[in-house]
Design a protein around this motif. Structure first.
Motif, PDB file in Angstrom:
ATOM      1  N   ALA A 182       6.637  12.673  -6.881  1.00  0.00           N
ATOM      2  CA  ALA A 182       5.212  12.756  -6.021  1.00  0.00           C
ATOM      3  C   ALA A 182       4.727  13.837  -5.378  1.00  0.00           C
ATOM      4  N   LEU A 183       5.801  14.497  -4.619  1.00  0.00           N
ATOM      5  CA  LEU A 183       5.482  15.638  -4.039  1.00  0.00           C
ATOM      6  C   LEU A 183       5.267  16.929  -4.950  1.00  0.00           C
ATOM      7  N   LEU A 184       5.874  16.904  -5.860  1.00  0.00           N
ATOM      8  CA  LEU A 184       5.956  17.908  -6.884  1.00  0.00           C
ATOM      9  C   LEU A 184       4.545  17.876  -7.652  1.00  0.00           C
ATOM     10  N   PHE A 185       4.191  16.464  -8.136  1.00  0.00           N
ATOM     11  CA  PHE A 185       2.683  16.236  -8.422  1.00  0.00           C
ATOM     12  C   PHE A 185       1.700  16.784  -7.815  1.00  0.00           C
ATOM     13  N   HIS A 186       1.665  16.376  -6.408  1.00  0.00           N
ATOM     14  CA  HIS A 186       0.620  16.711  -5.486  1.00  0.00           C
ATOM     15  C   HIS A 186       0.612  18.416  -5.024  1.00  0.00           C
ATOM     16  N   GLY A 187       1.849  18.793  -5.093  1.00  0.00           N
ATOM     17  CA  GLY A 187       2.000  20.388  -4.987  1.00  0.00           C
ATOM     18  C   GLY A 187       1.340  21.252  -6.330  1.00  0.00           C
ATOM     19  N   SER A 188       1.283  20.415  -7.436  1.00  0.00           N
ATOM     20  CA  SER A 188       0.856  21.307  -8.599  1.00  0.00           C
ATOM     21  C   SER A 188      -0.756  21.188  -8.534  1.00  0.00           C
TER      22      SER A 188
END
Length: 203
Positions: free
Chosen positions: A131-137
């Motif tokens: 989820a953090l990677l998704f939002h960071g993207s």
């Protein structure tokens, strides 16, 4: 295949409730009364359809709304003007197929005409890396953490600057043009997968 994003319909609330409560520990459960309050008060409440079936939904509030959420209050105590993503849910069978990205692209297109920042949170207790990677993207950055006292859950508090907002504000003030695509309700259809800016960086 395509993904259609449109405003939720009242008769679909039971389906939304079932989808929310099947999402797992990363999404807080709802009851029908709470969902009805969200339906009545949310500024943005849209669903994603794929192959004619509900594949996900997203609920959001402007910063001046009356909204019962300690995470929303955390943002409001620190930032004067933002659009808050209260929850986004994608059906388990549709995850990884572009539904979440389609919902985020749509909510950003809505928010960037009206607010300078987009806010949301990710719970950290339940394998939050994806989820953090998704939002960071999407260009979100962590601006703090908050422990929800009513649930004893720690969340990473995320924000994204919406680069188009200053130009829209300077050009149109509080009155957006009377164009059909700016009005609600509306429906959009996007071919999947949805392409978005990888960083969302302002020039």
């Amino acid at each position: 295949m395509s993904i259609a994003i449109r405003d939720v319909r009242e008769h679909e609330l039971d389906s939304v409730l079932a989808l929310n409560n099947a999402a797992g520990p990363a999404i807080l459960p709802l009851d029908s009364a709470r969902l009805r309050r969200l339906f009545d008060s949310a500024e943005y409440f849209r669903v994603a359809e794929r192959d004619g079936a509900m594949a996900g939904f997203l609920i959001g509030f402007g910063s001046h709304a009356r909204h019962e959420s300690s995470n929303f209050s955390w943002f409001r105590e620190r930032y004067p003007d933002f659009f808050y993503i209260d929850r986004v849910v994608v059906a388990s069978r549709r995850r990884g197929g572009g539904v979440g990205r389609a919902l985020y692209a749509d909510v950003q297109s809505y928010a960037e005409l009206r607010y300078p920042q987009l806010a949301c949170e990710v719970f950290l207790e339940h394998g939050a890396d994806h989820a953090l990677l998704f939002h960071g993207s999407f260009g979100f950055r962590e601006v703090g953490q908050n422990v929800m006292p009513e649930h004893d859950l720690r969340a990473a508090m995320l924000m994204k600057t919406l680069c188009s907002y200053p130009w829209v504000r300077d050009t149109y003030g509080d009155a957006l043009p009377d164009e059909p695509w700016l009005q609600r309700p509306r429906a959009i259809v996007a071919d999947a997968p949805v392409a978005v800016s990888s960083k969302g960086a302002c020039a």
